[in-house]
Enzyme design. Structure first.
Site, short mmCIF file in Angstrom:
data_model
loop_
_atom_site.label_atom_id
_atom_site.label_comp_id
_atom_site.label_asym_id
_atom_site.label_seq_id
_atom_site.Cartn_x
_atom_site.Cartn_y
_atom_site.Cartn_z
N GLN A 46 7.33 3.78 3.65
CA GLN A 46 5.91 3.41 3.74
C GLN A 46 5.69 2.16 4.59
OE1 GLN A 46 3.82 5.45 1.44
NE2 GLN A 46 2.22 4.81 2.87
N LYS A 56 5.67 3.41 8.18
CA LYS A 56 4.50 4.27 8.40
C LYS A 56 3.24 3.41 8.53
CE LYS A 56 4.37 7.44 5.49
NZ LYS A 56 4.25 8.58 4.62
N ASN A 102 -2.26 19.04 -1.57
CA ASN A 102 -3.24 18.35 -0.73
C ASN A 102 -2.87 18.39 0.76
OD1 ASN A 102 -3.76 15.34 0.53
ND2 ASN A 102 -5.54 16.21 -0.47
N GLY A 115 -2.88 8.29 -4.19
CA GLY A 115 -2.23 9.48 -4.75
C GLY A 115 -0.97 9.87 -3.99
N ASP A 116 -0.25 10.79 -4.55
CA ASP A 116 0.91 11.43 -3.90
C ASP A 116 1.15 12.69 -4.73
OD1 ASP A 116 3.20 10.88 -1.81
OD2 ASP A 116 4.27 11.54 -3.59
N SER A 159 -6.94 5.79 3.96
CA SER A 159 -7.05 4.94 2.77
C SER A 159 -7.47 3.53 3.18
CB SER A 159 -5.70 4.86 2.04
OG SER A 159 -5.53 5.96 1.20
N LYS A 182 5.16 1.73 -3.26
CA LYS A 182 5.12 3.08 -3.81
C LYS A 182 5.29 2.98 -5.31
CE LYS A 182 4.70 7.37 -2.51
NZ LYS A 182 3.95 7.95 -1.39
N LYS A 237 0.87 -1.19 0.00
CA LYS A 237 0.00 0.00 0.00
C LYS A 237 0.89 1.22 0.00
CE LYS A 237 -3.97 2.14 0.59
NZ LYS A 237 -3.70 2.85 -0.67
P1 NDP Z 1 0.64 17.76 -4.15
O1 NDP Z 1 1.07 17.42 -5.51
O2 NDP Z 1 -0.82 17.92 -3.87
O3 NDP Z 1 1.37 19.09 -3.65
C1 NDP Z 1 2.75 19.17 -3.57
C2 NDP Z 1 3.13 20.58 -3.17
O4 NDP Z 1 4.51 20.62 -2.88
C3 NDP Z 1 2.88 21.60 -4.26
O5 NDP Z 1 2.59 22.84 -3.69
C4 NDP Z 1 4.22 21.62 -4.99
O6 NDP Z 1 4.50 22.82 -5.69
C5 NDP Z 1 5.18 21.49 -3.83
N1 NDP Z 1 6.42 20.87 -4.29
C6 NDP Z 1 6.55 19.67 -4.91
N2 NDP Z 1 7.84 19.46 -5.22
C7 NDP Z 1 8.52 20.53 -4.78
C8 NDP Z 1 9.88 20.90 -4.80
N3 NDP Z 1 10.80 20.11 -5.35
N4 NDP Z 1 10.22 22.08 -4.22
C9 NDP Z 1 9.28 22.87 -3.66
N5 NDP Z 1 7.98 22.59 -3.63
C10 NDP Z 1 7.60 21.42 -4.18
O7 NDP Z 1 1.26 16.63 -3.20
P2 NDP Z 1 0.82 16.21 -1.72
O8 NDP Z 1 0.37 17.39 -0.95
O9 NDP Z 1 -0.06 15.02 -1.84
O10 NDP Z 1 2.21 15.67 -1.14
C11 NDP Z 1 3.14 16.53 -0.47
C12 NDP Z 1 4.09 15.67 0.36
O11 NDP Z 1 3.33 14.91 1.33
C13 NDP Z 1 4.92 14.66 -0.41
O12 NDP Z 1 6.17 14.50 0.23
C14 NDP Z 1 4.11 13.36 -0.24
O13 NDP Z 1 4.92 12.22 -0.40
C15 NDP Z 1 3.65 13.53 1.20
N6 NDP Z 1 2.49 12.73 1.57
C16 NDP Z 1 1.30 12.86 0.90
C17 NDP Z 1 0.21 12.12 1.30
C18 NDP Z 1 -1.13 12.30 0.69
O14 NDP Z 1 -2.10 11.73 1.23
N7 NDP Z 1 -1.29 13.07 -0.37
C19 NDP Z 1 0.31 11.12 2.39
C20 NDP Z 1 1.59 11.14 3.07
C21 NDP Z 1 2.62 11.90 2.64
P3 NDP Z 1 4.38 22.86 -7.30
O15 NDP Z 1 2.91 22.87 -7.57
O16 NDP Z 1 5.09 24.09 -7.67
O17 NDP Z 1 5.05 21.62 -7.81
#
Ligand code: NDP
Length: 450
Positions: free
Chosen positions: A111, A114, A242, A165-166, A382, A126, A90
């Site tokens: 993961q 976690k 997100n 998603g991620d 999830s 992943k 997962k």
């Molecule tokens: P999203 O795609 O919804 O958002 C990612 C955000 O981070 C955007 O604002 C993006 O900006 C910014 N970002 C991405 N890459 C970079 C970078 N290299 N430098 C600066 N800013 C960056 O992703 P999520 O919110 O889902 O995920 C964010 C983090 O949380 C990740 O590490 C993910 O693995 C982790 N996570 C997510 C979960 C989930 O349920 N969604 C669960 C657990 C962990 P821009 O639009 O400019 O790219």
């Protein structure tokens, strides 16, 4: 360092030497579980660490699609099925230009731990692709997702491997992926993907879960350390995706003042407090850039991000929530945050702090909520989505949110108890790793040499 850990780390560095994020993630875990390994010399003979750090399976595949100009583009797809010890693989799918094997393996490895912390029956995996959805049309995204799933469907299933998603994969992408899976399998297998839309099997509160869970964890951590609360605290949150958006929403609900958010181009600072409805409009509806915030709030400030400066960490704050990506807080940023009086870091992103930054925070009595624990609310919810799909029944938002809150409290307590058992004070980074490792080691011993 324990000789067995040293030997395993040496082998991992030699075998995977280009996979720097994977090596970093393994080093971080193995360094903190040393007291457990010291107590269990029998693990060496059964190669427990070697097995835990080697994925059960690693799949890479070609993903061709036709763009709107009629040109064929080829990307690389990945699925790392890291561990099925305690449940089906997962973990999310990431679509981002930086995706490579090392990043996939680091995320898959994290993961496992976690998912073990959630207390739910889910293994670790992943996946993703070096495809960048930014600037692509809906039709291009759909064609890419269909091509990606045409191969991925052979390897997943609701009792085998359940992606979500991620970064770069939200509800829109999950919808296209699910549609293609259903078309190929000719069956509605709801629990094969999570993060689905509410109209076809998604769970209420899944979208909010990672961000909400992070703030629930933060509240528990502050409470356990001097009875502080989020009320009246200043908060900065990197990212505006997100995780960041819903962390912001819950922090505001708990009475905090969020003053900064960002994207990969730069950050906004609004001393009056972030207007979250506007951020949602820009990011969730218009899919625009965070700097557009200034078109409504012209008194806010915007700071451009450069390769060596992440400006959001220069802003004075009580609590920092890195919710964008890995390695976004280096030692310099950690020093700056401490100079500015930060009291707690809550990791919403996976591995957002470099190891020396984490060590510096801990050495300076800054509380650190480690990602494996503090962002586990998303995957936990999830698993609740999968349960609802199996039961063919929907829970209310309040029911799911309550379950999430309890899970986050339990995760915090597991980290705290493990840290105390090993006399590590409020080092929840070590606590999280020890609590999950102990559970996984028991499951591995019980299942024999596989
Ligand atoms: P999203 O795609 O919804 O958002 C990612 C955000 O981070 C955007 O604002 C993006 O900006 C910014 N970002 C991405 N890459 C970079 C970078 N290299 N430098 C600066 N800013 C960056 O992703 P999520 O919110 O889902 O995920 C964010 C983090 O949380 C990740 O590490 C993910 O693995 C982790 N996570 C997510 C979960 C989930 O349920 N969604 C669960 C657990 C962990 P821009 O639009 O400019 O790219």
């Amino acid at each position: 360092m324990n000789a067995y850990i040293e030997k395993v780390l040496e082998e991992i560095r030699n075998k995977n030497n280009v996979e720097k994020e994977f090596i970093q993630a393994v080093e971080e875990v193995l360094a903190t579980i040393e007291p457990v390994i010291d107590r269990h010399p029998e693990y060496e003979n059964i190669a427990l660490l070697e097995r835990m750090t080697e994925p059960e399976r690693l799949i890479t595949f070609r993903v061709p699609y036709v763009n709107d100009e009629g040109k064929t583009i080829v990307h690389r797809g990945y699925r790392v099925q890291f561990s099925s010890l305690i449940g089906p693989y997962k973990g999310g799918l990431r679509f981002h230009k930086s995706v490579n094997q090392g990043i996939m393996k680091f995320l898959g490895f994290e993961q496992i731990f976690k998912n073990a912390l959630t207390g739910l029956p889910i293994g670790g995996g992943k996946g993703g692709s070096d495809f960048d959805p930014k600037g692509k049309s809906d039709n291009e995204i759909m064609r890419f997702c269909q091509s990606f799933m045409t191969e991925l469907q052979r390897h997943i299933g609701q009792d085998v491997d359940v992606p979500a998603g991620d970064i770069g994969v939200g509800e829109r992408e999950i919808g296209y992926l699910f549609g293609q899976y259903k078309r190929i399998k000719d069956a509605y297998e709801g629990g094969v993907l999570t993060g689905k839309g509410l109209s076809y099997g998604g769970s209420l509160a899944r979208k909010e879960a990672t961000g909400f869970g992070l703030v629930y964890f933060m509240r528990e951590m502050l409470k356990a350390n001097g009875n502080q609360s989020l009320e009246g605290k200043t908060v900065t949150i990197s990212g505006s995706g997100n995780v960041a958006i819903y962390a912001c929403q819950k922090a505001l609900e708990f009475g905090a003042k969020v003053v900064a958010m960002s994207d990969s181009n730069g950050c906004i600072y609004d001393k009056n407090g972030i207007d979250l409805d506007l951020v949602k409009q820009i990011k969730e509806v218009e899919r625009g850039r965070i700097r557009e915030y200034l078109r409504v709030h012209s008194d806010a400030e915007y700071f451009e991000q450069t390769s060596d400066d992440v400006p959001i960490w220069n802003i004075k704050t009580d609590i920092a929530l890195p919710c964008a990506t890995q390695n976004e807080i280096n030692l310099n940023s950690a020093k700056k945050l401490i100079e500015n009086g930060v009291i707690a870091i809550g990791e919403g992103a996976n591995m957002p702090c470099l190891k020396d930054a984490t060590d510096y925070f801990l050495a300076n009595n800054v509380l650190v909520a480690p990602a494996k624990a503090s962002n586990a609310g998303g995957v936990a919810t999830s698993a609740i989505e999968m349960s609802q799909n199996s039961m063919r029944y929907y829970l209310t938002f309040e029911e799911v949110d309550k379950m999430l809150e309890n899970i986050m409290k339990n995760i915090f307590n597991s980290c705290k108890t493990a840290a105390e058992q090993y006399n590590l004070g409020n080092n929840y980074v070590a606590g999280a790793n020890i609590a999950s490792f102990t559970k996984l080691a028991k499951a591995m011993q019980a299942q024999g040499i596989v």
